[in-house]
Design a protein around this motif. Structure first.
Motif, PDB file in Angstrom:
ATOM      1  N   ASP A 146       0.826  -1.206   0.000  1.00 29.30           N
ATOM      2  CA  ASP A 146       0.000   0.000   0.000  1.00 29.30           C
ATOM      3  C   ASP A 146       0.865   1.262   0.000  1.00 29.30           C
ATOM      4  O   ASP A 146       2.089   1.196  -0.061  1.00 29.30           O
ATOM      5  CB  ASP A 146      -0.997  -0.007   1.166  1.00 29.30           C
ATOM      6  CG  ASP A 146      -0.307   0.089   2.517  1.00 29.30           C
ATOM      7  OD1 ASP A 146       0.937   0.230   2.558  1.00 29.30           O
ATOM      8  OD2 ASP A 146      -1.015   0.026   3.534  1.00 29.30           O
ATOM      9  N   ASP A 204      -2.448   5.797   5.394  1.00 33.54           N
ATOM     10  CA  ASP A 204      -2.951   4.884   6.427  1.00 33.54           C
ATOM     11  C   ASP A 204      -4.030   5.543   7.300  1.00 33.54           C
ATOM     12  O   ASP A 204      -4.327   5.049   8.394  1.00 33.54           O
ATOM     13  CB  ASP A 204      -1.801   4.397   7.321  1.00 33.54           C
ATOM     14  CG  ASP A 204      -1.176   3.112   6.782  1.00 33.54           C
ATOM     15  OD1 ASP A 204      -1.519   2.716   5.661  1.00 33.54           O
ATOM     16  OD2 ASP A 204      -0.346   2.504   7.499  1.00 33.54           O
ATOM     17  N   HIS A 238       4.424  -0.917  12.246  1.00 37.56           N
ATOM     18  CA  HIS A 238       3.514  -0.229  13.177  1.00 37.56           C
ATOM     19  C   HIS A 238       2.198  -0.989  13.314  1.00 37.56           C
ATOM     20  O   HIS A 238       1.256  -0.492  13.906  1.00 37.56           O
ATOM     21  CB  HIS A 238       3.244   1.201  12.708  1.00 37.56           C
ATOM     22  CG  HIS A 238       2.363   1.273  11.493  1.00 37.56           C
ATOM     23  ND1 HIS A 238       1.258   2.098  11.414  1.00 37.56           N
ATOM     24  CD2 HIS A 238       2.409   0.600  10.306  1.00 37.56           C
ATOM     25  CE1 HIS A 238       0.679   1.941  10.218  1.00 37.56           C
ATOM     26  NE2 HIS A 238       1.361   1.045   9.533  1.00 37.56           N
ATOM     27  N   HIS A 239       2.119  -2.177  12.692  1.00 35.82           N
ATOM     28  CA  HIS A 239       0.893  -2.966  12.824  1.00 35.82           C
ATOM     29  C   HIS A 239       0.841  -3.631  14.198  1.00 35.82           C
ATOM     30  O   HIS A 239       1.858  -3.749  14.880  1.00 35.82           O
ATOM     31  CB  HIS A 239       0.836  -4.032  11.720  1.00 35.82           C
ATOM     32  CG  HIS A 239       0.557  -3.459  10.367  1.00 35.82           C
ATOM     33  ND1 HIS A 239       1.555  -3.165   9.467  1.00 35.82           N
ATOM     34  CD2 HIS A 239      -0.610  -3.085   9.784  1.00 35.82           C
ATOM     35  CE1 HIS A 239       1.010  -2.657   8.368  1.00 35.82           C
ATOM     36  NE2 HIS A 239      -0.299  -2.594   8.543  1.00 35.82           N
ATOM     37  N   ASP A 246       1.594   3.518   2.255  1.00 35.65           N
ATOM     38  CA  ASP A 246       2.536   3.616   3.373  1.00 35.65           C
ATOM     39  C   ASP A 246       3.744   2.684   3.154  1.00 35.65           C
ATOM     40  O   ASP A 246       4.892   3.065   3.395  1.00 35.65           O
ATOM     41  CB  ASP A 246       1.807   3.256   4.683  1.00 35.65           C
ATOM     42  CG  ASP A 246       2.676   3.404   5.917  1.00 35.65           C
ATOM     43  OD1 ASP A 246       3.555   4.287   5.927  1.00 35.65           O
ATOM     44  OD2 ASP A 246       2.462   2.636   6.880  1.00 35.65           O
ATOM     45  N   ASP A 265       6.901  -1.833   7.248  1.00 36.41           N
ATOM     46  CA  ASP A 265       5.441  -1.745   7.232  1.00 36.41           C
ATOM     47  C   ASP A 265       4.781  -3.117   7.236  1.00 36.41           C
ATOM     48  O   ASP A 265       3.624  -3.263   6.866  1.00 36.41           O
ATOM     49  CB  ASP A 265       4.952  -0.899   6.034  1.00 36.41           C
ATOM     50  CG  ASP A 265       3.486  -0.496   6.155  1.00 36.41           C
ATOM     51  OD1 ASP A 265       3.030  -0.255   7.293  1.00 36.41           O
ATOM     52  OD2 ASP A 265       2.793  -0.440   5.108  1.00 36.41           O
ATOM     53  N   GLY A 303       4.034   3.044   9.187  1.00 36.90           N
ATOM     54  CA  GLY A 303       5.210   2.208   8.931  1.00 36.90           C
ATOM     55  C   GLY A 303       6.343   3.042   8.353  1.00 36.90           C
ATOM     56  O   GLY A 303       7.500   2.936   8.771  1.00 36.90           O
TER      57      GLY A 303
END
Ligand SMILES: [Mn+2]
Length: 479
Positions: free
Chosen positions: A34, A166, A106-107, A36, A83, A137
């Motif tokens: 994506d 995001d 950052h998930h 990000d 990410d 991310g």
């Protein structure tokens, strides 16, 4: 020590360890598809080039077990996951033993927390910092890059594009993103202006931007081209010069002001008439009227490149490679065409019960390999916004992936009932039948074995009909 200092300390420690890696080591970078993820890949690429470190980059839509397994056969000693990776850390540990791993993500962290001399895990969630709102991310990668080399501050606008991609911007940013934004402003990479927050202001005809805008709504204009043109003429702003439609940036400063006041007046019966104004994040050095000028449009551009499997053009656009940026912008046409193809597939096959199954409270799409696999979720979302479909109808698509798996996407049409949880539905089915699932209440998906298709559909219909029967859902709306 507060959570932010702890996070910055971890970044310090990990960048020191990174710098100790011998310069000749070839580095493997894996990032997310994506916008990000493409921003993250761009930042790490540039940072590695600056350090004279050889590397190669791949972009994947999901970090599945078989991909990690394949990576283990490659002759790299150092892997950087950006990410993505935090949710697959056990698999990374399993297949990439003896490798040096950096995970910059950052998930949410689903698996066990692993951090040892081989696996370096950098994620704000480790410090109870909310990674879904406070930093993207690409933001995590940016902070890492900035600590490697101060020169990387010239990349500080890129994580702002990623964070917008995001959905982390909401009338401004939260703390960590805001720190990055300050760096970007100080380094003259981004200019923040208050202005109309309508999408497409830089690139689309003004009357189209206004008539397409339904969020926030402009009474008497939203959804109607002709009325929008009449409105513009009524306030002495010509929507056209000759037969060429004008764009917002073509207006004079006076006209811009006049337009904004007139729109606010039109909205005087709405809750917050001034809701049409918001922060615009304009990239310094980009030309007016280009999709790379406004960070929101830039983010859409990157998403388009990813979905068309042209992520490298997106990376080139972020790193200001003139030729690649040009090609990335040209790709928007192809992206629109692919989206039109997928909508046409839906319109064409509405009556073909082999391809589209319609029930009382559900519509199931089976495009097989007829639409671009990266657009399955996008098509499902587009159908779910079709105003002709009864609110709270489940929209589910099942399509074949090139790797032989089947992807399931599920949404709720025109949803106005927050008790429905499609993530729960998908998880219930995959827990029972097998497969991987993920998502949130309003949008979820799964990857399953294609042999499970019929069972999956049967189980889903059963849940739609028994758990969410139409009468109950509609009664709840009336309340
Ligand atoms: Mn992300």
């Amino acid at each position: 020590m507060d959570k932010y200092s702890e996070f910055y300390n971890l970044l310090d420690e990990k960048t020191r360890l990174f710098k100790d890696i011998p310069k000749e080591k070839n580095i493997r970078v894996i990032s997310h598809l994506d916008s990000d993820g493409i921003c993250a890949a761009s930042i790490i690429t540039k940072a590695l080039i600056r350090e004279n470190r050889p590397h190669s980059v791949s972009i994947v839509s999901q970090l599945k077990e078989n991909i990690i397994q394949e990576l283990s056969n490659e002759k790299y000693d150092v892997f950087i996951f950006t990410d993505l990776g935090s949710g697959q850390i056990e698999l990374i540990d399993k297949y990439l033993k003896d490798k040096t791993i950096f995970i910059l993500d950052h998930h949410e962290i689903n698996d066990a927390i692993i951090d040892n001399e081989k696996i370096h895990h950098i994620n704000p969630h480790l410090f109870k910092i909310n990674g879904s709102k406070e930093i993207s991310g690409s933001g995590v990668v940016y902070l890492f890059a900035e600590k490697i080399n101060d020169e990387n501050k010239d990349l500080s606008h890129i994580p702002i594009i990623g964070a917008i991609g995001d959905n982390q911007e909401n009338e401004g940013f939260e703390f960590l993103n805001n720190q990055i934004l300050s760096t970007a402003i100080a380094n003259k990479k981004i200019n923040v202006e208050k202005g109309l927050k309508f999408f497409g202001l830089e690139t689309k005809p003004l009357y189209k931007v206004l008539s397409n805008c339904t969020e926030p709504v402009i009474p008497g204009i939203s959804g109607d081209d002709q009325k929008t043109i009449d409105f513009l003429e009524s306030i002495d702003i010509s929507p056209f010069i000759g037969n060429k439609a004008r764009k917002f940036f073509n207006l004079t400063a006076d006209e811009k002001e006049k337009l904004i006041s007139a729109l606010i007046i039109k909205r005087n019966n709405e809750e917050n008439p001034e809701d049409i104004l918001g922060n615009l994040y304009l990239i310094e050095g980009e030309s007016d009227g280009m999709p790379t000028k406004d960070a929101r449009e830039f983010s859409t551009l990157l998403n388009a490149c990813g979905r068309l499997n042209r992520s490298s053009l997106g990376i080139g656009a972020c790193l200001n490679n003139h030729n690649m940026k040009k090609k990335a912008i040209e790709s928007l046409k192809d992206y629109k065409r692919e989206i039109m193809n997928s909508i046409n597939w839906y319109d064409r096959n509405k009556k073909d019960t082999d391809k589209i199954i319609t029930g009382d409270n559900y519509i199931i799409l089976k495009p097989k390999d007829q639409i671009l696999e990266t657009l399955i979720g996008t098509l499902t979302s587009i159908v779910s916004r079709n105003k002709k479909i009864t609110p709270n109808t489940f929209i589910m698509s099942l399509a074949e992936l090139e790797d032989g798996n089947m992807k399931v996407s599920i949404r709720i049409a025109n949803c106005d009932n927050d008790t429905i949880d499609v993530n729960g539905i998908v998880k219930e089915i995959t827990d029972f039948l097998g497969g991987e699932s993920g998502g949130h209440k309003m949008a979820a998906g799964a990857i399953i074995d294609p042999e499970l298709e019929d069972d999956f559909i049967a189980k889903a219909i059963n849940i739609f009909e028994t758990k969410y029967p139409k009468e109950i859902i509609i009664n709840e709306i009336d309340d």
